[in-house]
Design a protein around this motif. Sequence first.
Motif, PDB file in Angstrom:
ATOM      1  N   SER A 177       0.835  -1.216   0.000  1.00  0.00           N
ATOM      2  CA  SER A 177       0.000   0.000   0.000  1.00  0.00           C
ATOM      3  C   SER A 177       0.863   1.256   0.000  1.00  0.00           C
ATOM      4  CB  SER A 177      -0.922   0.000   1.222  1.00  0.00           C
ATOM      5  OG  SER A 177      -1.823  -1.082   1.170  1.00  0.00           O
ATOM      6  N   ILE A 178       1.932   1.239   0.782  1.00  0.00           N
ATOM      7  CA  ILE A 178       2.833   2.399   0.827  1.00  0.00           C
ATOM      8  C   ILE A 178       3.468   2.639  -0.536  1.00  0.00           C
ATOM      9  CG2 ILE A 178       5.007   3.263   1.793  1.00  0.00           C
ATOM     10  CD1 ILE A 178       4.241   1.796   4.400  1.00  0.00           C
ATOM     11  N   GLU A 179       3.883   1.559  -1.200  1.00  0.00           N
ATOM     12  CA  GLU A 179       4.527   1.679  -2.516  1.00  0.00           C
ATOM     13  C   GLU A 179       3.527   2.149  -3.582  1.00  0.00           C
ATOM     14  OE1 GLU A 179       7.486   1.492  -5.520  1.00  0.00           O
ATOM     15  OE2 GLU A 179       7.392   1.928  -3.372  1.00  0.00           O
ATOM     16  N   GLU A 180       2.301   1.614  -3.522  1.00  0.00           N
ATOM     17  CA  GLU A 180       1.290   2.040  -4.488  1.00  0.00           C
ATOM     18  C   GLU A 180       0.986   3.524  -4.353  1.00  0.00           C
ATOM     19  OE1 GLU A 180      -2.015  -0.514  -3.778  1.00  0.00           O
ATOM     20  OE2 GLU A 180      -1.286  -2.114  -5.103  1.00  0.00           O
ATOM     21  N   ARG A 181       0.910   4.007  -3.105  1.00  0.00           N
ATOM     22  CA  ARG A 181       0.644   5.432  -2.887  1.00  0.00           C
ATOM     23  C   ARG A 181       1.828   6.266  -3.370  1.00  0.00           C
ATOM     24  NH1 ARG A 181      -2.331   9.150  -0.202  1.00  0.00           N
ATOM     25  NH2 ARG A 181      -1.230  10.824   0.883  1.00  0.00           N
ATOM     26  N   ARG A 182       3.051   5.777  -3.110  1.00  0.00           N
ATOM     27  CA  ARG A 182       4.231   6.533  -3.564  1.00  0.00           C
ATOM     28  C   ARG A 182       4.250   6.639  -5.083  1.00  0.00           C
ATOM     29  NH1 ARG A 182       8.894   6.128  -5.919  1.00  0.00           N
ATOM     30  NH2 ARG A 182       8.489   3.923  -6.399  1.00  0.00           N
ATOM     31  N   MET A 183       3.975   5.544  -5.745  1.00  0.00           N
ATOM     32  CA  MET A 183       3.985   5.555  -7.202  1.00  0.00           C
ATOM     33  C   MET A 183       2.899   6.478  -7.753  1.00  0.00           C
ATOM     34  SD  MET A 183       4.703   1.532  -8.107  1.00  0.00           S
ATOM     35  CE  MET A 183       4.575   1.876  -9.871  1.00  0.00           C
ATOM     36  N   ARG A 184       1.743   6.482  -7.109  1.00  0.00           N
ATOM     37  CA  ARG A 184       0.649   7.315  -7.600  1.00  0.00           C
ATOM     38  C   ARG A 184       0.952   8.798  -7.437  1.00  0.00           C
ATOM     39  NH1 ARG A 184      -4.506   9.395  -6.025  1.00  0.00           N
ATOM     40  NH2 ARG A 184      -4.355   8.731  -3.872  1.00  0.00           N
ATOM     41  N   LEU A 185       1.600   9.132  -6.312  1.00  0.00           N
ATOM     42  CA  LEU A 185       1.848  10.541  -6.034  1.00  0.00           C
ATOM     43  C   LEU A 185       3.121  11.066  -6.689  1.00  0.00           C
ATOM     44  CD1 LEU A 185       0.787  10.875  -2.285  1.00  0.00           C
ATOM     45  CD2 LEU A 185      -0.568  11.205  -4.343  1.00  0.00           C
ATOM     46  N   THR A 186       3.943  10.188  -7.186  1.00  0.00           N
ATOM     47  CA  THR A 186       5.179  10.647  -7.826  1.00  0.00           C
ATOM     48  C   THR A 186       5.160  10.475  -9.338  1.00  0.00           C
ATOM     49  OG1 THR A 186       6.236   8.484  -7.491  1.00  0.00           O
ATOM     50  CG2 THR A 186       6.581  10.168  -5.788  1.00  0.00           C
ATOM     51  N   GLU A 187       4.171   9.733  -9.853  1.00  0.00           N
ATOM     52  CA  GLU A 187       4.131   9.542 -11.293  1.00  0.00           C
ATOM     53  C   GLU A 187       3.628  10.803 -11.985  1.00  0.00           C
ATOM     54  OE1 GLU A 187       1.471   6.371 -12.143  1.00  0.00           O
ATOM     55  OE2 GLU A 187      -0.319   7.443 -11.461  1.00  0.00           O
ATOM     56  N   ASP A 188       4.075  11.011 -13.196  1.00  0.00           N
ATOM     57  CA  ASP A 188       3.599  12.144 -13.988  1.00  0.00           C
ATOM     58  C   ASP A 188       2.153  11.883 -14.413  1.00  0.00           C
ATOM     59  OD1 ASP A 188       6.121  13.158 -13.713  1.00  0.00           O
ATOM     60  OD2 ASP A 188       6.823  12.436 -15.669  1.00  0.00           O
ATOM     61  N   ASP A 189       1.378  12.955 -14.504  1.00  0.00           N
ATOM     62  CA  ASP A 189      -0.043  12.834 -14.847  1.00  0.00           C
ATOM     63  C   ASP A 189      -0.331  13.558 -16.153  1.00  0.00           C
ATOM     64  OD1 ASP A 189      -0.911  11.370 -12.632  1.00  0.00           O
ATOM     65  OD2 ASP A 189      -1.054  13.167 -11.395  1.00  0.00           O
ATOM     66  N   PHE A 190      -1.168  12.939 -16.961  1.00  0.00           N
ATOM     67  CA  PHE A 190      -1.709  13.614 -18.136  1.00  0.00           C
ATOM     68  C   PHE A 190      -3.222  13.499 -18.076  1.00  0.00           C
ATOM     69  CE2 PHE A 190      -3.193  13.761 -22.570  1.00  0.00           C
ATOM     70  CZ  PHE A 190      -2.754  15.048 -22.887  1.00  0.00           C
ATOM     71  N   ILE A 191      -3.889  14.650 -18.002  1.00  0.00           N
ATOM     72  CA  ILE A 191      -5.345  14.693 -17.874  1.00  0.00           C
ATOM     73  C   ILE A 191      -5.906  15.456 -19.071  1.00  0.00           C
ATOM     74  CG2 ILE A 191      -7.283  15.391 -16.426  1.00  0.00           C
ATOM     75  CD1 ILE A 191      -5.311  15.438 -14.057  1.00  0.00           C
ATOM     76  N   PHE A 192      -6.796  14.811 -19.795  1.00  0.00           N
ATOM     77  CA  PHE A 192      -7.469  15.440 -20.933  1.00  0.00           C
ATOM     78  C   PHE A 192      -8.962  15.335 -20.650  1.00  0.00           C
ATOM     79  CE2 PHE A 192      -9.240  15.867 -25.157  1.00  0.00           C
ATOM     80  CZ  PHE A 192      -8.429  16.831 -25.750  1.00  0.00           C
ATOM     81  N   ALA A 193      -9.557  16.441 -20.163  1.00  0.00           N
ATOM     82  CA  ALA A 193     -10.915  16.391 -19.636  1.00  0.00           C
ATOM     83  C   ALA A 193     -11.856  17.314 -20.403  1.00  0.00           C
ATOM     84  CB  ALA A 193     -10.928  16.761 -18.154  1.00  0.00           C
ATOM     85  N   THR A 194     -13.111  16.943 -20.386  1.00  0.00           N
ATOM     86  CA  THR A 194     -14.214  17.767 -20.886  1.00  0.00           C
ATOM     87  C   THR A 194     -15.199  17.930 -19.741  1.00  0.00           C
ATOM     88  OG1 THR A 194     -13.974  16.947 -23.139  1.00  0.00           O
ATOM     89  CG2 THR A 194     -16.077  17.938 -22.563  1.00  0.00           C
ATOM     90  N   SER A 195     -15.702  19.154 -19.551  1.00  0.00           N
ATOM     91  CA  SER A 195     -16.584  19.377 -18.401  1.00  0.00           C
ATOM     92  C   SER A 195     -17.650  20.413 -18.716  1.00  0.00           C
ATOM     93  CB  SER A 195     -15.769  19.833 -17.181  1.00  0.00           C
ATOM     94  OG  SER A 195     -15.185  21.099 -17.411  1.00  0.00           O
TER      95      SER A 195
END
Length: 854
Positions: free
Chosen positions: A599-617
């Motif tokens: 769980s600690i590793e999954e959270r670290r990976m999620r918070l340190t990985e680069d994000d690309f968000i392409f959204a419509t709202s």
Amino acid sequence: MKKISTKISLFILIGILIAACNTQKRVPEGKMRLVKNNITVNNLLTNEENAYNQLYQKPNSSLLLGYPLRLNLYNLANLNPDSTYQATFEKHPKRYARQSKFLSAKQVDRLGKSFLYHGIHDFLKKVGEPPVLLDSAKTSKSVMRLKYYYFNKGFFDVKTSYTVDTIKNKKAKVTYHIATQKPYFIDSLKTSITTPALDSLYQVQKKQTLIKTGEQYLTINFEEEKNRISTHFRNNGAYYFQPTNISFDIDTISKANKANVNVIINDYTYQDKDSSKTAPFKLYQISKVAIYTDYAANKTNLKITDSTRYKNFDLYSHQKLKYKPHAITDAIFITKGTPFADYKTVLTTRYLNNLKIFNYPSIQYEMDPKDSTATSLIAKIYLTPRKKYSFATFLDVTHSNIQEVGVSISPSITIRNVFNGAETLELSGRGTIGSSKDLANPNNQFFNVSEYGADLKLNIPRVFLPFSTERIIPKSMIPSTLMAVGIARQTNIGLDKENFTGAVTYNWTPKKNTTARFDLFNAQFVRNLNPTNYFNVYRSSYSALNTIGKSYNTNPLYFDNDQDRNLLIQSGTSGFTNEALYGGNSMNLNATDFQAVKSIEERRMRLTEDDFIFATSFTFSKTTKKDLQDRSFYQFRTKIESAGSILSLLASTIKSPKNANGNHEIFNLEYSEYIKTELDYIKHWDLNHEKVLAFRSFFGIAIPFGNSDNIPFSRSYFSGGSNDNRAWRPYSLGPGSSGAVNDFNEANMKIALSTEFRFKILGDFKGALFADAGNIWNIYDNVTDEKATFTGIKSLKDIALGSGFGLRYDLTFLVVRFDFGFKTYDPANTTGKKWFRQYNFANSVLNFGINYPF
């Protein structure tokens, strides 16, 4: 010694309050202080606020429980400090001579004007309030106003009187007696309209009249009916018509408590030389629309050198015309061949002003001399251009939920009419430094947050699409298109980030006080610059991993020394985690510890990985708030956002291969895919006497699917902080009953409820009592901890409750606010210890904020 000083100070304070509490101190002999007003209607006491507003005299203002603070402050003041100062020397003649030896005579005299001798009393008189003395003349006037008030509500035979009750210690109470008798009702309604054209217009909306038979007479209905009729006439060609042209003949003689109403509209009266004449009202048509695109007061005598006609609009310019005709005519609702209408004038003014390339426009109407029937008007629209280039620099002091204080500077340049279509291009930069206690700060720097960036925005005053949207979004809704790109770099003694954004947004106003926004796309690329610093920032994650490491780790390369055996950041934490999770369980971790490391590793990976968000709202907002002084209104906002779906559809269409995780990539990066919705409702009730009850409710949920099994950190929810649950610090509440085990706790579902009672304390000082409830949870994502997961209605027991009080100072243009929050119900505590376990100042949270939280 310290305890003795405290006691002495307390006794002095009590003595001052006792002295001031003599509320009759400033009441002269033979006079009485008004302490209460009562109004009885037909022998029953009423609390109707509008009735009490008719009174000329009201008692001194008071705080909670009726304590007259301002009166007592006034009583503390010396009303004649100059005389008192001089009297000290008259009693002791040699004192003046002694003081003059050390100070000059002028300085001794000036000492009497100092704050200690004079200024403090001026201050007490200013913030205080003199006693309200009973005035029989004002009481009589109050009686007359009450009579008119109830007369205007249909009680034509109302009887009014008052009595004064004397209370000991020079106090008095006034009771106003109202005997309304029977009210009058509308029995019949007819009209006498001498102009046939107006009579025909009236008949079209006859059923919408505000004066209805069978209803009680109300004067306000007659005033509003005047405005309704006048608005209807003026929107259908009656250019010279005014509400004063309407009168009412009210006959109350025919029947008891019945009123026959006759609406009278006579012909138009005008002045012809020295005599007054009458004629039927005329309905006017627009024969020409003339637009002066570069009008200025000092150019009225200059010759028009350029002109053009476009769709029955005539555009004029003293110099070469600088605008594409449609850019201006799209904002004009006054058209040739249509009846004169007030609402078109308002819409045109509003739209032109919204272009932001002209000063406030001027629209005038003139009689068309070419029309022999004298029923035509020429509409002349005068536009004064703003400067093409403008520069601005803003210096701002900010506060947010995770930043105690920040200082930012934002220089910008604005270019108007950049493509000759009334577009506005803005290039701006920004730089911010701030201080945050919530971030890792090994060097103990005060300014430990910084950000700089640049934005480019192009505003187009229409819907910018290759096809027409007039039927869906007509120009009366004042649509606009915003295209924006931006780049920012953030340094926060943490992971540090680079942020690239791009968006195309459409805004319009479907109705008054209603706004709509559609983001065709909003793209965001977040790149972490310092991911190896993760465990220095998220210390609780490190502590949990380090504790497990001490039990299982035997590799000396992973820890600092043989005694402490603390995992090294980054080599030790990554080495131990990789060996524990991917080394075939060579360390023999039990199931619980293995899951914890995972769980600690999954959270670290999620918070340190680069994000690309392409959204419509799509966002829709509505409010009934009329202006800044309106204290009784509601606001509603809803938003729905979809991210990644277009990219997934495209990937499926072109049969794009998936990576090892079974997900699609773009630019070698897994893009986020989720759907998110929010509901936000705010309601304010004006309780009068500057008391307001405010309520807010919020619900938000973001569900990952397809290419994602969690929500990006930037799109997730957190709880706590000065604009949320004020008994918890930002990110320190939830998820659920997990007890905020992480440094920055976030989740993908949130419920928040807040109620606040606001009241005036003294002058611009305000107070508040509040209660905040809510929490965050994980749902439909990859979090498996039951305490942090929303599993149904039973999870609502984990809603936290904070309560407290606040002090505010109103600077008119903003409100400085301090709120003290106390943990009332903490779902993270064990059963039986959830209520009032940390309800004390030692565990309270002091929140600083700018303006009200909602």
